[in-house]
Design a protein around this motif. Sequence first.
Motif, mmCIF file in Angstrom:
data_model
loop_
_atom_site.group_PDB
_atom_site.id
_atom_site.type_symbol
_atom_site.label_atom_id
_atom_site.label_comp_id
_atom_site.label_asym_id
_atom_site.label_seq_id
_atom_site.Cartn_x
_atom_site.Cartn_y
_atom_site.Cartn_z
ATOM 1 N N ILE A 53 6.457 3.546 -10.660
ATOM 2 C CA ILE A 53 6.488 2.988 -8.925
ATOM 3 C C ILE A 53 6.107 1.367 -8.874
ATOM 4 N N LYS A 54 6.645 1.090 -7.668
ATOM 5 C CA LYS A 54 7.130 0.309 -7.205
ATOM 6 C C LYS A 54 6.217 0.169 -5.413
ATOM 7 N N ALA A 55 6.290 -1.233 -5.415
ATOM 8 C CA ALA A 55 5.092 -1.432 -3.993
ATOM 9 C C ALA A 55 6.032 -2.753 -3.791
ATOM 10 N N TRP A 56 6.244 -2.869 -2.172
ATOM 11 C CA TRP A 56 6.709 -4.093 -1.345
ATOM 12 C C TRP A 56 5.916 -4.144 -0.039
ATOM 13 N N ARG A 57 5.423 -5.786 -0.373
ATOM 14 C CA ARG A 57 4.667 -6.349 0.935
ATOM 15 C C ARG A 57 4.588 -7.044 1.746
ATOM 16 N N SER A 58 4.550 -6.075 3.136
ATOM 17 C CA SER A 58 5.552 -7.187 3.927
ATOM 18 C C SER A 58 5.036 -6.710 5.437
ATOM 19 N N ALA A 59 5.196 -7.565 6.973
ATOM 20 C CA ALA A 59 5.095 -5.949 7.843
ATOM 21 C C ALA A 59 6.288 -4.984 8.200
ATOM 22 N N ILE A 60 5.679 -3.925 8.276
ATOM 23 C CA ILE A 60 6.467 -2.225 8.306
ATOM 24 C C ILE A 60 6.524 -1.770 9.359
ATOM 25 N N LEU A 61 7.566 -1.507 10.093
ATOM 26 C CA LEU A 61 7.969 -1.160 11.236
ATOM 27 C C LEU A 61 8.777 0.359 10.893
ATOM 28 N N HIS A 62 8.022 1.778 11.526
ATOM 29 C CA HIS A 62 9.107 3.126 11.484
ATOM 30 C C HIS A 62 8.796 4.315 13.082
ATOM 31 N N CYS A 63 9.909 4.275 13.636
ATOM 32 C CA CYS A 63 9.696 5.081 14.334
ATOM 33 C C CYS A 63 8.894 6.615 13.891
ATOM 34 N N THR A 64 7.745 7.662 14.575
ATOM 35 C CA THR A 64 7.653 8.625 14.035
ATOM 36 C C THR A 64 7.976 9.527 14.884
ATOM 37 N N ALA A 65 8.863 9.348 16.077
ATOM 38 C CA ALA A 65 8.884 10.859 16.906
ATOM 39 C C ALA A 65 10.042 10.055 18.339
ATOM 40 N N ASN A 66 10.177 10.590 19.401
ATOM 41 C CA ASN A 66 11.231 10.059 20.417
ATOM 42 C C ASN A 66 10.481 9.013 21.473
ATOM 43 N N PRO A 67 10.622 8.224 21.973
ATOM 44 C CA PRO A 67 9.593 8.099 22.790
ATOM 45 C C PRO A 67 10.481 8.914 24.055
ATOM 46 N N THR A 101 -1.602 -2.090 -12.836
ATOM 47 C CA THR A 101 -0.710 -3.020 -13.064
ATOM 48 C C THR A 101 0.820 -2.550 -12.534
ATOM 49 N N ILE A 102 0.403 -2.354 -11.053
ATOM 50 C CA ILE A 102 1.779 -2.224 -10.751
ATOM 51 C C ILE A 102 2.315 -3.653 -10.018
ATOM 52 N N GLU A 103 3.137 -4.127 -10.009
ATOM 53 C CA GLU A 103 3.456 -5.388 -9.631
ATOM 54 C C GLU A 103 3.922 -5.083 -8.317
ATOM 55 N N VAL A 104 3.263 -6.081 -7.176
ATOM 56 C CA VAL A 104 3.690 -5.244 -5.543
ATOM 57 C C VAL A 104 4.878 -6.617 -5.090
ATOM 58 N N GLU A 105 5.900 -6.554 -4.490
ATOM 59 C CA GLU A 105 6.723 -7.694 -4.510
ATOM 60 C C GLU A 105 6.793 -7.899 -2.811
ATOM 61 N N HIS A 106 6.375 -9.435 -2.524
ATOM 62 C CA HIS A 106 5.706 -10.064 -1.668
ATOM 63 C C HIS A 106 6.486 -10.527 -0.144
ATOM 64 N N HIS A 107 6.690 -10.262 0.709
ATOM 65 C CA HIS A 107 7.705 -10.796 1.457
ATOM 66 C C HIS A 107 6.790 -10.833 3.199
ATOM 67 N N PRO A 108 6.118 -12.238 3.060
ATOM 68 C CA PRO A 108 5.161 -12.416 4.176
ATOM 69 C C PRO A 108 5.823 -12.961 5.043
ATOM 70 N N GLU A 109 7.001 -13.375 5.156
ATOM 71 C CA GLU A 109 8.216 -13.545 6.687
ATOM 72 C C GLU A 109 9.396 -12.961 6.751
ATOM 73 N N ALA A 110 8.980 -11.512 6.090
ATOM 74 C CA ALA A 110 10.471 -10.132 7.100
ATOM 75 C C ALA A 110 9.572 -9.354 7.127
ATOM 76 N N LEU A 111 10.523 -8.279 7.821
ATOM 77 C CA LEU A 111 10.355 -6.809 8.490
ATOM 78 C C LEU A 111 11.037 -5.605 7.645
ATOM 79 N N ILE A 112 10.021 -5.167 6.649
ATOM 80 C CA ILE A 112 10.596 -3.321 6.583
ATOM 81 C C ILE A 112 10.542 -2.849 7.530
ATOM 82 N N VAL A 113 12.049 -2.247 7.807
ATOM 83 C CA VAL A 113 12.360 -1.081 8.634
ATOM 84 C C VAL A 113 13.215 -0.413 7.484
ATOM 85 N N PRO A 114 13.152 0.761 8.064
ATOM 86 C CA PRO A 114 13.991 2.301 7.883
ATOM 87 C C PRO A 114 16.112 1.847 7.461
#
Length: 435
Positions: free
Chosen positions: A4-18, A58-71
């Motif tokens: 199991i892996k985890a990433w911490r950051s600002a995160i954005l994704h779309c859920t529907a058609n605007p 026990t799961i390590e969290v990879e932290h990116h405080p100055e990033a943005l995660i997107v699909p």
Amino acid sequence: MATIKAWRSAILHCTANPAEVGTDQAFEYFEDGLLVEKDGIIQALGNAEEQITLLDSTIEVEHHPEALIVPGFVDTHIHYPQSDMIASYGEQLLDWLNNYTFPEESKFADKQYASDVAERFLAELLRNGTTTALVFGTVHKQSVDAFFEAALPLNLRMICGKVMMDRHAPDYLTDTPETAYEDSKELIERWHNHGRLHYAVTPRFAPTSTSEQLAAAGKLLSEYDDLYMHTHLSENRQECSWVQELFPDSKNYLDVYDQHQLLSERSVFAHGIHLCDQEYNRLSETGSAIAFCPTSNLFLGSGLFNLEKAELHKVNVGMGTDVGGGTSFSMFNTLNEAYKVIQMQGQNLDPIKSFYLATLGGAKALRLDGKVGNLAIGSEADFVIIDKHATPLLSKRLERAKDIKDTLFALMILADDRAIQATYAMGQCVHQRDA
């Protein structure tokens, strides 16, 4: 045992058609978010402070405080054999094909040459954050083998097909209805639904296929489940006139394909610039999609795609870079040009809608929503880490961003491949900028 892996950051994704639900209801944004993945599938997504309490310590969290995660970005139309002829000067579509494209594609008779280009092509896509693409091969069967052989070990969700072309092209690049059918059938049975790979029946465009060959394409689609159909439509006015001369019994350009049973929910037509209402209606009725390719439409002087009209007729639209008529592998650059194309028509392209078209909209056009295109729980973990400080100009501009929409807009105007810090497919890193 599964990791199991985890990433911490600002995160954005779309859920529907605007266009269907309104901009503010079409996305989720977590200023401090957590994304959790197991076996390539997204297990959790939400606010970091809440999600971390639910996470095993026990799961390590990879932290990116100055990033943005997107699909990962979804490219709905691109030619891998044209990678090396990008930025070829000074022609419109038909001359450009004859003077640049056909001579370059002849080289793909050599499997080793095709393999070299395929590996570099995929590396370039990943360097630009694109994890899924609908891809043209050449008329050579080995060009598709080379592409899929390169994509398979990276575990990418990719779609490709052998070009079908039996006329109006040099002899060294033509096949026949029979050989196109047999070669395509062999490739389908070898590659379709192998891992995350899919096959697209690929007549180049109506002028380079006889009616007999288009009928063979339709036959293939009827014989196998969930195949794609990928071709060009109404890119250039001269091309449109030529199609009418070649197929005088057709009501319009799209009708040529329709008469040969090539319209379906997995049919993707690149460009669709010069369409009439009847064609828009028929695309909508059949669930067919258009790939909006702004950089190539401008580069080849083809025209301006009318996104507003496509949406009015409820036609699925995704973004296409269309390399090598397109001028960049970057979805940021492609959205930059899309914004200008829409502006030229007195309309406006909202940054959330832009982002939707490059991710979930592309996935919907390819009928892959639920698998890729956003970061919903249960989706495949294809995502990109964007570095907000990739360049001094971008860093300074984003300091002034007043909200996530402003951040997105600045990215689509100023960012390029340098902003892609890392690209992941099924939770595995497939590109690391600083490696």
